[in-house]
Design a protein around this motif. Sequence first.
Motif, short mmCIF file in Angstrom:
data_model
loop_
_atom_site.label_atom_id
_atom_site.label_comp_id
_atom_site.label_asym_id
_atom_site.label_seq_id
_atom_site.Cartn_x
_atom_site.Cartn_y
_atom_site.Cartn_z
N PHE A 6 132.41 80.63 82.98
CA PHE A 6 132.82 81.85 82.45
C PHE A 6 132.17 81.93 81.08
O PHE A 6 132.13 81.05 80.28
N THR A 7 131.37 83.14 80.91
CA THR A 7 130.29 83.25 79.93
C THR A 7 130.93 84.36 78.71
O THR A 7 131.72 84.94 79.29
N LEU A 8 130.37 84.27 77.92
CA LEU A 8 130.53 85.42 76.63
C LEU A 8 130.43 86.51 77.13
O LEU A 8 131.31 87.60 77.12
N ASP A 9 129.35 86.88 77.90
CA ASP A 9 129.34 88.30 78.65
C ASP A 9 130.56 88.54 79.52
O ASP A 9 130.74 89.78 79.69
N ASP A 10 130.98 87.70 80.39
CA ASP A 10 132.03 87.76 81.18
C ASP A 10 133.36 88.20 80.35
O ASP A 10 134.03 89.04 80.57
N LEU A 11 133.62 87.37 79.32
CA LEU A 11 134.60 87.50 78.48
C LEU A 11 134.30 89.11 77.54
O LEU A 11 135.42 89.75 77.64
N LYS A 12 133.37 89.51 77.23
CA LYS A 12 133.26 90.84 76.71
C LYS A 12 133.69 91.98 77.82
O LYS A 12 134.22 92.90 77.39
N ARG A 13 133.18 91.68 78.92
CA ARG A 13 133.40 92.79 80.10
C ARG A 13 134.88 92.97 80.20
O ARG A 13 135.59 93.88 80.26
N ILE A 14 135.58 91.80 80.50
CA ILE A 14 137.01 91.82 80.54
C ILE A 14 137.94 92.29 79.43
O ILE A 14 138.86 92.90 79.46
N LEU A 15 137.38 91.85 78.10
CA LEU A 15 138.01 92.41 76.93
C LEU A 15 137.91 94.13 76.81
O LEU A 15 139.02 94.78 76.73
N ALA A 25 132.02 96.38 68.11
CA ALA A 25 133.07 95.24 67.87
C ALA A 25 132.61 93.99 68.55
O ALA A 25 132.69 93.21 67.94
N LEU A 26 131.90 94.11 69.58
CA LEU A 26 131.61 92.84 70.30
C LEU A 26 130.12 92.59 70.32
O LEU A 26 129.63 92.02 71.09
N ASP A 27 129.36 93.47 69.65
CA ASP A 27 127.97 93.30 69.62
C ASP A 27 127.79 92.05 68.54
O ASP A 27 128.57 91.57 67.73
N GLY A 28 126.71 91.33 68.46
CA GLY A 28 126.13 90.27 67.72
C GLY A 28 126.77 89.03 68.23
O GLY A 28 127.30 88.86 69.14
N ASP A 29 126.72 88.24 67.38
CA ASP A 29 127.13 86.84 67.38
C ASP A 29 128.58 86.93 66.91
O ASP A 29 129.23 86.58 65.96
N ILE A 30 129.62 86.73 67.93
CA ILE A 30 130.95 86.76 67.86
C ILE A 30 131.80 85.59 68.09
O ILE A 30 133.03 85.45 68.09
N LEU A 31 131.08 84.59 68.45
CA LEU A 31 131.79 83.50 69.13
C LEU A 31 132.70 82.83 68.20
O LEU A 31 133.60 82.41 68.72
N ASP A 32 132.46 82.85 66.91
CA ASP A 32 133.51 82.30 66.01
C ASP A 32 134.03 83.18 64.96
O ASP A 32 134.71 82.89 63.98
N LEU A 38 138.10 91.12 65.39
CA LEU A 38 137.59 92.04 66.36
C LEU A 38 138.30 93.20 66.86
O LEU A 38 137.75 94.08 67.60
N GLY A 39 139.39 93.05 66.34
CA GLY A 39 140.55 94.18 66.69
C GLY A 39 141.25 93.98 67.93
O GLY A 39 141.96 94.72 68.52
N TYR A 40 141.44 92.56 68.46
CA TYR A 40 142.27 92.20 69.31
C TYR A 40 143.41 91.34 68.99
O TYR A 40 143.46 90.24 68.47
#
Length: 92
Positions: A6-15, A25-32, A38-40
Amino acid sequence: MSNSQFTLDDLKRILLEGAGAEEGALDGDILDTDFEKLGYESLALLETGGRVEREYGITLDDSALTDAATPRHLLAIVQSHLEGGGRSDLAA
């Protein structure tokens, strides 16, 4: 679908599919970055969790989803379930 990663790209897609996002909002380094920044909110994370469960064939505790403050934390929780650990209480 049974996936082992389960990758960050997977998470971004599902969000984006479940709750959308403000422009960039989901661009750049959002891991932390806190999901709240982020608006969620918790409801969006519960929807995200439901989508993850259906797509990856795992079960996540609601509290694990609301306690996951950042994408990094949520990725770790999901990955733990995919690896068979199933722990929802991973430290941030």
